[in-house]
Design an enzyme around this catalytic site. Structure first.
Site, short mmCIF file in Angstrom:
data_model
loop_
_atom_site.label_atom_id
_atom_site.label_comp_id
_atom_site.label_asym_id
_atom_site.label_seq_id
_atom_site.Cartn_x
_atom_site.Cartn_y
_atom_site.Cartn_z
N ALA A 21 0.87 -1.17 0.00
CA ALA A 21 0.00 0.00 0.00
C ALA A 21 0.91 1.23 0.00
CB ALA A 21 -0.90 0.00 1.22
N ARG A 235 17.87 10.77 -19.16
CA ARG A 235 18.84 10.59 -20.24
C ARG A 235 18.63 9.28 -21.00
NH1 ARG A 235 23.40 9.70 -18.20
NH2 ARG A 235 22.88 9.77 -16.00
N ASP A 265 5.70 13.44 -11.26
CA ASP A 265 5.97 12.50 -10.17
C ASP A 265 6.75 11.33 -10.75
OD1 ASP A 265 6.00 10.78 -8.01
OD2 ASP A 265 3.81 10.54 -7.90
N ASP A 271 9.70 1.05 -12.22
CA ASP A 271 8.84 -0.14 -12.31
C ASP A 271 8.04 -0.15 -13.61
OD1 ASP A 271 9.73 -0.88 -9.78
OD2 ASP A 271 8.08 0.14 -8.77
#
Length: 339
Positions: A21, A235, A265, A271
């Site tokens: 969470a 980059r 953000d 991921d």
């Protein structure tokens, strides 16, 4: 990968690892040690490096199964439901009654940079026996995704199942700790950022003093790793491929251009990149093609707040590329969508 002759299900990804969470607060600047700063409203979202990667892969069309653990608490039910709404198979997500669901505490400043503290919870008690229960899902997957928010025994057990079944093992050694040598021996693709490569001390001398070709050779000679993707944030990324043996060996380097966006953000962008790589490989694409897609997916994620909520579908990703006026967009779009 020739999916027509593969014993594995086409487009299938199995991700073994963390489910958290995410408790996020935006603030003007990140606090220094001992400092208290005022933040905005608390946002509770679905996260965990491995769960994030599973969602990113699923939104790009991969058939994904998740192997992990949550607590038998409110957060655990919310996270399992969120994965299922993404079309992810949660049959092998364990629910433990004696431990809380993993939690990440995230602060985000006005430039999109972040700090993260993770309480592992159920992720920390996931064990190799739980992985054995998911043997069928791991063995049938074309690609297995692993990250470092769970115990080494969990990673080793999952990698052995996939490796022995002919699946491709993709390792993201994050948050960084020294990889177990037996795990590295089973890795088909290593994906890490520049800081993790430096922390790993896998290539010996100062990275700045070595060429990417040298780094590619060292990774192969020391650990047997032929393919590596090193991400570099705004980059772009570097794809390293070691081909051949002896005097005929070659270290190939391909630079993946970034997609320039205004970051809101950056939480979960790594991921997003990894999930896109998993989906691309399961779809039969080369590492280079998968990395081009992944760079665009990470850029898209940086333009929105949150982790899983910021990940694009193929259609949303194409819309972003169509909206940008940038020299690298045409090349990225060609790799992503086969134009």
């Amino acid at each position: 990968m020739d999916t027509t002759s593969s014993p594995h299900s086409t487009h299938t990804v199995c991700v073994v690892g963390s489910i958290n969470a995410d408790l996020s607060v935006a603030t003007e600047h990140l606090p220094q040690p001992g400092q208290t700063v005022r933040g905005g409203g608390l946002v509770i979202g679905s996260g965990g490096k491995s769960a994030n990667q599973a969602v990113a892969a699923s939104r790009l069309g991969a058939s994904v199964s998740m192997v992990g653990a949550v607590g038998r608490d409110e957060h655990g039910g919310i996270l399992r439901g969120a994965l299922e709404r993404e079309g992810i198979d949660t049959s092998w997500v364990q629910s433990f009654s004696d431990v809380a669901t993993g939690t990440a505490l995230i602060t985000i400043d006005h430039e999109g940079e972040n700090t993260i503290v993770v309480s592992p919870g159920a992720n920390g008690v996931l064990c190799d026996r739980d992985i054995e229960l998911a043997r069928e899902a791991i063995a049938q997957a074309a690609v297995l995704g692993l990250a470092f928010e769970v115990d080494d025994r969990v990673l080793l057990t999952a990698a052995r199942i996939a490796h022995s079944s002919g699946g491709r093992v993709v390792l993201n050694p994050s948050p960084y700790r020294t990889p177990h040598p037996d795990l590295l021996a089973m890795v088909d693709l290593l994906v890490l950022n520049e800081l993790e490569l430096e922390l790993a001390d896998m290539v010996g001398a100062d990275l700045a003093e070595q060429s990417w070709e040298d780094i590619c050779r060292v990774l192969f000679e020391r650990f047997g790793i032929r393919r590596t993707v090193v991400t570099a944030g705004a980059r772009g990324a570097i794809v390293l491929n070691h081909a051949g043996v002896g005097p005929d060996a070659q270290a190939d380097v391909v630079r993946i251009a970034p997609i320039t966006v205004s970051a809101v953000d950056t939480t979960g962008c790594g991921d997003a990149f990894l999930g896109a790589v998993l989906a691309g490989l399961a779809d039969g694409r080369t590492v280079v093609d998968a990395a081009h897609t992944a760079a665009a997916v990470a850029a898209y994620a940086a333009t929105r707040r949150g982790t899983q909520s910021s990940y694009p579908t193929n259609a949303a990703l194409q819309a972003l590329l169509d909206s940008l006026d940038h020299d690298d967009v045409a090349a990225a779009s060609a790799h992503c969508f086969g134009r």
